[in-house]
Design an enzyme around this catalytic site. Structure first.
Site, PDB file in Angstrom:
ATOM      1  N   THR A 100       0.816  -1.210   0.000  1.00  0.00           N
ATOM      2  CA  THR A 100       0.000   0.000   0.000  1.00  0.00           C
ATOM      3  C   THR A 100       0.855   1.268   0.000  1.00  0.00           C
ATOM      4  O   THR A 100       1.993   1.250   0.480  1.00  0.00           O
ATOM      5  CB  THR A 100      -0.899  -0.012   1.258  1.00  0.00           C
ATOM      6  OG1 THR A 100      -1.520   1.257   1.392  1.00  0.00           O
ATOM      7  CG2 THR A 100      -0.115  -0.279   2.527  1.00  0.00           C
ATOM      8  N   ASP A 101       0.261   2.360  -0.468  1.00  0.00           N
ATOM      9  CA  ASP A 101       0.957   3.657  -0.395  1.00  0.00           C
ATOM     10  C   ASP A 101       1.018   4.181   1.042  1.00  0.00           C
ATOM     11  O   ASP A 101       1.770   5.117   1.327  1.00  0.00           O
ATOM     12  CB  ASP A 101       0.288   4.687  -1.317  1.00  0.00           C
ATOM     13  CG  ASP A 101      -1.176   4.973  -1.003  1.00  0.00           C
ATOM     14  OD1 ASP A 101      -1.725   4.353  -0.064  1.00  0.00           O
ATOM     15  OD2 ASP A 101      -1.770   5.826  -1.695  1.00  0.00           O
ATOM     16  N   GLU A 102       0.211   3.586   1.943  1.00  0.00           N
ATOM     17  CA  GLU A 102       0.170   4.111   3.315  1.00  0.00           C
ATOM     18  C   GLU A 102       1.500   3.939   4.047  1.00  0.00           C
ATOM     19  O   GLU A 102       1.735   4.596   5.070  1.00  0.00           O
ATOM     20  CB  GLU A 102      -0.948   3.438   4.117  1.00  0.00           C
ATOM     21  CG  GLU A 102      -2.306   3.685   3.507  1.00  0.00           C
ATOM     22  CD  GLU A 102      -3.469   3.596   4.486  1.00  0.00           C
ATOM     23  OE1 GLU A 102      -3.231   3.524   5.699  1.00  0.00           O
ATOM     24  OE2 GLU A 102      -4.609   3.598   4.015  1.00  0.00           O
ATOM     25  N   TYR A 137      -2.038  -0.397  11.035  1.00  0.00           N
ATOM     26  CA  TYR A 137      -2.153  -1.081   9.732  1.00  0.00           C
ATOM     27  C   TYR A 137      -0.942  -0.780   8.862  1.00  0.00           C
ATOM     28  O   TYR A 137      -0.278  -1.703   8.369  1.00  0.00           O
ATOM     29  CB  TYR A 137      -3.447  -0.647   9.016  1.00  0.00           C
ATOM     30  CG  TYR A 137      -3.433  -0.975   7.528  1.00  0.00           C
ATOM     31  CD1 TYR A 137      -3.485  -2.290   7.078  1.00  0.00           C
ATOM     32  CD2 TYR A 137      -3.353   0.053   6.570  1.00  0.00           C
ATOM     33  CE1 TYR A 137      -3.453  -2.585   5.710  1.00  0.00           C
ATOM     34  CE2 TYR A 137      -3.320  -0.232   5.211  1.00  0.00           C
ATOM     35  CZ  TYR A 137      -3.365  -1.557   4.787  1.00  0.00           C
ATOM     36  OH  TYR A 137      -3.318  -1.839   3.442  1.00  0.00           O
ATOM     37  N   LYS A 152       2.062  -3.247   7.435  1.00  0.00           N
ATOM     38  CA  LYS A 152       2.351  -3.430   6.002  1.00  0.00           C
ATOM     39  C   LYS A 152       3.808  -3.036   5.712  1.00  0.00           C
ATOM     40  O   LYS A 152       4.490  -3.694   4.918  1.00  0.00           O
ATOM     41  CB  LYS A 152       1.393  -2.610   5.141  1.00  0.00           C
ATOM     42  CG  LYS A 152      -0.041  -3.095   5.119  1.00  0.00           C
ATOM     43  CD  LYS A 152      -0.253  -4.490   4.540  1.00  0.00           C
ATOM     44  CE  LYS A 152      -0.040  -4.549   3.046  1.00  0.00           C
ATOM     45  NZ  LYS A 152      -0.418  -5.880   2.492  1.00  0.00           N
TER      46      LYS A 152
HETATM   47  P1  NAD Z   1      -9.731  -7.211   2.224  1.00  0.00           P
HETATM   48  O1  NAD Z   1      -9.730  -6.899   3.684  1.00  0.00           O
HETATM   49  O2  NAD Z   1     -10.955  -6.921   1.421  1.00  0.00           O
HETATM   50  O3  NAD Z   1      -9.403  -8.766   1.998  1.00  0.00           O
HETATM   51  C1  NAD Z   1      -8.400  -9.420   2.704  1.00  0.00           C
HETATM   52  C2  NAD Z   1      -8.572 -10.921   2.483  1.00  0.00           C
HETATM   53  O4  NAD Z   1      -7.510 -11.591   3.187  1.00  0.00           O
HETATM   54  C3  NAD Z   1      -9.891 -11.474   3.014  1.00  0.00           C
HETATM   55  O5  NAD Z   1     -10.476 -12.330   2.072  1.00  0.00           O
HETATM   56  C4  NAD Z   1      -9.485 -12.245   4.263  1.00  0.00           C
HETATM   57  O6  NAD Z   1     -10.335 -13.343   4.552  1.00  0.00           O
HETATM   58  C5  NAD Z   1      -8.076 -12.684   3.906  1.00  0.00           C
HETATM   59  N1  NAD Z   1      -7.256 -12.932   5.098  1.00  0.00           N
HETATM   60  C6  NAD Z   1      -7.108 -12.138   6.187  1.00  0.00           C
HETATM   61  N2  NAD Z   1      -6.282 -12.710   7.080  1.00  0.00           N
HETATM   62  C7  NAD Z   1      -5.867 -13.882   6.527  1.00  0.00           C
HETATM   63  C8  NAD Z   1      -4.989 -14.921   6.949  1.00  0.00           C
HETATM   64  N3  NAD Z   1      -4.363 -14.868   8.146  1.00  0.00           N
HETATM   65  N4  NAD Z   1      -4.799 -15.968   6.124  1.00  0.00           N
HETATM   66  C9  NAD Z   1      -5.427 -16.049   4.920  1.00  0.00           C
HETATM   67  N5  NAD Z   1      -6.274 -15.095   4.486  1.00  0.00           N
HETATM   68  C10 NAD Z   1      -6.487 -14.028   5.265  1.00  0.00           C
HETATM   69  O7  NAD Z   1      -8.464  -6.476   1.633  1.00  0.00           O
HETATM   70  P2  NAD Z   1      -8.259  -5.762   0.207  1.00  0.00           P
HETATM   71  O8  NAD Z   1      -8.774  -4.394   0.275  1.00  0.00           O
HETATM   72  O9  NAD Z   1      -8.733  -6.682  -0.844  1.00  0.00           O
HETATM   73  O10 NAD Z   1      -6.666  -5.678   0.180  1.00  0.00           O
HETATM   74  C11 NAD Z   1      -5.893  -6.744  -0.349  1.00  0.00           C
HETATM   75  C12 NAD Z   1      -4.420  -6.390  -0.238  1.00  0.00           C
HETATM   76  O11 NAD Z   1      -4.164  -5.185  -0.953  1.00  0.00           O
HETATM   77  C13 NAD Z   1      -3.961  -6.130   1.187  1.00  0.00           C
HETATM   78  O12 NAD Z   1      -2.661  -6.650   1.323  1.00  0.00           O
HETATM   79  C14 NAD Z   1      -3.941  -4.605   1.300  1.00  0.00           C
HETATM   80  O13 NAD Z   1      -2.982  -4.186   2.238  1.00  0.00           O
HETATM   81  C15 NAD Z   1      -3.554  -4.221  -0.111  1.00  0.00           C
HETATM   82  N6  NAD Z   1      -4.029  -2.907  -0.577  1.00  0.00           N
HETATM   83  C16 NAD Z   1      -5.364  -2.573  -0.468  1.00  0.00           C
HETATM   84  C17 NAD Z   1      -5.802  -1.347  -0.978  1.00  0.00           C
HETATM   85  C18 NAD Z   1      -7.262  -0.929  -0.903  1.00  0.00           C
HETATM   86  O14 NAD Z   1      -7.569   0.223  -1.238  1.00  0.00           O
HETATM   87  N7  NAD Z   1      -8.176  -1.786  -0.518  1.00  0.00           N
HETATM   88  C19 NAD Z   1      -4.878  -0.475  -1.563  1.00  0.00           C
HETATM   89  C20 NAD Z   1      -3.528  -0.847  -1.637  1.00  0.00           C
HETATM   90  C21 NAD Z   1      -3.126  -2.080  -1.154  1.00  0.00           C
HETATM   91  O1  DAU Z   2      -4.140   3.978   0.431  1.00  0.00           O
HETATM   92  C1  DAU Z   2      -4.348   2.602   0.341  1.00  0.00           C
HETATM   93  C2  DAU Z   2      -5.208   2.149   1.497  1.00  0.00           C
HETATM   94  O2  DAU Z   2      -6.524   2.614   1.227  1.00  0.00           O
HETATM   95  C3  DAU Z   2      -5.207   0.633   1.694  1.00  0.00           C
HETATM   96  O3  DAU Z   2      -3.911   0.222   2.040  1.00  0.00           O
HETATM   97  C4  DAU Z   2      -6.194   0.241   2.811  1.00  0.00           C
HETATM   98  O4  DAU Z   2      -6.247  -1.158   2.924  1.00  0.00           O
HETATM   99  C5  DAU Z   2      -7.558   0.784   2.445  1.00  0.00           C
HETATM  100  O5  DAU Z   2      -8.468   0.509   3.481  1.00  0.00           O
HETATM  101  C6  DAU Z   2      -7.489   2.284   2.205  1.00  0.00           C
HETATM  102  O6  DAU Z   2      -7.200   2.989   3.441  1.00  0.00           O
HETATM  103  P1  DAU Z   2      -7.955   4.342   3.836  1.00  0.00           P
HETATM  104  O7  DAU Z   2      -7.897   4.501   5.298  1.00  0.00           O
HETATM  105  O8  DAU Z   2      -7.501   5.476   2.993  1.00  0.00           O
HETATM  106  O9  DAU Z   2      -9.448   3.936   3.349  1.00  0.00           O
HETATM  107  P2  DAU Z   2     -10.889   4.169   4.006  1.00  0.00           P
HETATM  108  O10 DAU Z   2     -11.884   3.814   2.956  1.00  0.00           O
HETATM  109  O11 DAU Z   2     -11.019   3.555   5.337  1.00  0.00           O
HETATM  110  O12 DAU Z   2     -10.917   5.758   4.189  1.00  0.00           O
HETATM  111  C7  DAU Z   2     -10.739   6.624   3.084  1.00  0.00           C
HETATM  112  C8  DAU Z   2     -10.762   8.034   3.621  1.00  0.00           C
HETATM  113  O13 DAU Z   2     -12.098   8.328   4.078  1.00  0.00           O
HETATM  114  C9  DAU Z   2      -9.858   8.243   4.821  1.00  0.00           C
HETATM  115  O14 DAU Z   2      -9.292   9.542   4.768  1.00  0.00           O
HETATM  116  C10 DAU Z   2     -10.804   8.135   6.028  1.00  0.00           C
HETATM  117  C11 DAU Z   2     -12.106   8.660   5.469  1.00  0.00           C
HETATM  118  N1  DAU Z   2     -13.343   8.066   6.055  1.00  0.00           N
HETATM  119  C12 DAU Z   2     -13.423   6.703   6.119  1.00  0.00           C
HETATM  120  C13 DAU Z   2     -14.555   6.105   6.662  1.00  0.00           C
HETATM  121  C14 DAU Z   2     -14.662   4.608   6.757  1.00  0.00           C
HETATM  122  C15 DAU Z   2     -14.373   8.871   6.486  1.00  0.00           C
HETATM  123  O15 DAU Z   2     -14.288  10.130   6.400  1.00  0.00           O
HETATM  124  N2  DAU Z   2     -15.485   8.300   7.033  1.00  0.00           N
HETATM  125  C16 DAU Z   2     -15.622   6.936   7.161  1.00  0.00           C
HETATM  126  O16 DAU Z   2     -16.653   6.464   7.695  1.00  0.00           O
END
Ligand code: NAD
Ligand code: DAU
Length: 357
Positions: free
Chosen positions: A133-135, A159, A163
């Site tokens: 992630t970019d975080e 988180y 990562k």
């Molecule tokens: P998600 O939370 O939707 O899905 C995570 C999946 O991993 C789930 O299916 C869960 O059951 C599985 N899981 C959790 N713990 C586990 C374990 N111990 N063993 C096996 N499986 C397990 O997450 P996502 O949003 O699909 O993100 C996927 C990946 O991409 C993550 O590594 C996250 O850090 C990264 N990522 C997400 C975003 C985003 O915006 N969602 C952006 C950048 C990177």
């Molecule tokens: O940047 C990549 C990341 O993006 C991934 O690594 C994470 O897995 C993914 O969850 C996401 O993280 P964020 O914290 O940016 O996503 P989230 O959707 O939780 O929140 C997006 C923005 O919106 C953040 O600034 C917090 C804000 N927010 C979020 C929620 C859930 C609100 O203002 N209200 C809310 O209820």
């Protein structure tokens, strides 16, 4: 030939598995623990596809991972499995340390043992793609240039710290043991199958239910939004042609403030599914800010474009239109994920008025 995907029942993982099976002939072994975020319903389109083998299990289980590698002999591992929600990491960091750090360590060790035993051709072809992630880069000032791959790691939440630790492990397993690791650091994804605890699906689902739309702090935090299909294409590209040991930043060139996202979703829903109660914007509530809330993320995605020719295909307008259409057409999927565990989280994290993280 097969690849091993971890976390393939989650949001991005499920999109990736569906995309992979649509774009290639290669089989997928899908290892997922099915936490609250994992959902087999997202994989319903491939339930009868003999190329998809789902295994319910934990990436921390070295015996299971080792057995899967020896049985299926994958040519690559694409590692998505993680605890992914920042707010949950603030309330309970332990599971993030376990899955994201210990789980990645376990996978790396199992991959190393398997890879070491391969013959030369298979060894050269093997890849371990770590999805991150970019975080990990922390927060940007309003006028700072976007995150390049060389930006220092400054994670601010449990988180992102977990990562960041997993990225360092992946790097070290390459530098020390020669494991052919590739790492991608991606910005915020949105699209089909995203669990409605994240901003965009939460706003869609709450608006349609006439519930408050909670905006943290002043809502001026900026994220760089990428349609999930573009992320899947980027991962396929890096897996096919990324340089071993390299990191590739993946982003949408779409910096948007949270409050603008919420207004856009409300406006589009007013057109697509008007509410008799009036414009959806009336439901917006500014609530207490997220502790340690990163102000701005933005990705410099020039390296992956220059070296590998990947660029996002969707604009935010086209991606959000597809996303809204999908949520409107899949009320049953949404209804099913709003289980007891989901309701419990919503009640604990937001009070009745949708306030106080
Ligand atoms: P998600 O939370 O939707 O899905 C995570 C999946 O991993 C789930 O299916 C869960 O059951 C599985 N899981 C959790 N713990 C586990 C374990 N111990 N063993 C096996 N499986 C397990 O997450 P996502 O949003 O699909 O993100 C996927 C990946 O991409 C993550 O590594 C996250 O850090 C990264 N990522 C997400 C975003 C985003 O915006 N969602 C952006 C950048 C990177
Ligand atoms: O940047 C990549 C990341 O993006 C991934 O690594 C994470 O897995 C993914 O969850 C996401 O993280 P964020 O914290 O940016 O996503 P989230 O959707 O939780 O929140 C997006 C923005 O919106 C953040 O600034 C917090 C804000 N927010 C979020 C929620 C859930 C609100 O203002 N209200 C809310 O209820």
């Amino acid at each position: 030939m097969a690849i091993l995907v971890t976390g393939g029942a989650g949001f991005i993982g499920a999109n990736f598995v569906l995309d992979w099976l649509a774009c290639t002939d290669e089989a997928v072994v899908n290892l997922d623990k099915l936490t609250y975020a994992g959902n087999l319903e997202s994989l319903a389109p491939v339930v009868d596809d003999g190329r998809h083998r789902f295994v319910a299990g934990d990436i921390c289980d070295a015996q299971l991972v080792g057995r899967l590698l020896e049985t299926h002999r994958p040519r690559s591992i694409v590692h998505f499995a993680a605890e992914s929600h920042v707010d949950r990491s603030i309330r309970g960091p332990g599971e993030f340390v376990r899955t994201n750090i210990e789980g990645t360590y376990t996978l790396l060790e199992c991959a190393r043992a398997y890879w070491s035993g391969l013959d030369t051709g298979a060894k050269d072809a093997f890849r371990f793609l770590h999805v991150s992630t970019d975080e990990v880069y922390g927060s940007l000032a309003p006028d700072a240039p976007p995150f390049a791959e060389t930006h220092a790691y400054e994670p601010n939440s449990p988180y992102s710290a977990s990562k960041a630790a997993s990225d360092h492990l992946a790097r070290a397993w390459h530098q020390t043991y020669g494991l052919p690791v590739l790492t991608t650091n991606c910005s915020n994804n949105y699209g089909p199958f995203q669990f409605p605890e994240k901003l965009i699906p939460l706003v869609i689902v709450n608006a349609l239910a006439g519930k408050p739309l909670p905006v943290y702090g002043d809502g001026r935090q900026v994220r760089d939004w990428l349609y999930v299909g573009d992320h899947c294409a980027a991962i396929r590209t890096v897996l096919a042609s990324g340089r071993i040991g390299e990191t590739y930043n993946v982003g949408g060139w779409n910096e948007i403030a949270n409050i603008d996202i919420v207004h856009t979703v409300c406006r589009l829903l007013d057109g697509l599914r008007p509410s008799s109660a009036g414009p959806y914007e009336q439901l917006i509530r500014f609530v207490a800010d997220r502790p340690g809330h990163d102000r701005r993320y933005a990705i410099d995605a020039r390296k992956i474009e220059r070296e590998l020719g990947w660029r996002p295909a969707e604009t935010f307008d086209s991606g959000i239109a597809k996303t809204l259409r999908w949520y409107l057409d899949h009320g049953d999927w949404v209804g099913h994920v709003q289980s007891g565990a989901y309701r419990e989280w919503m009640a604990r994290h937001y009070d009745g008025a949708g306030s106080a993280p």
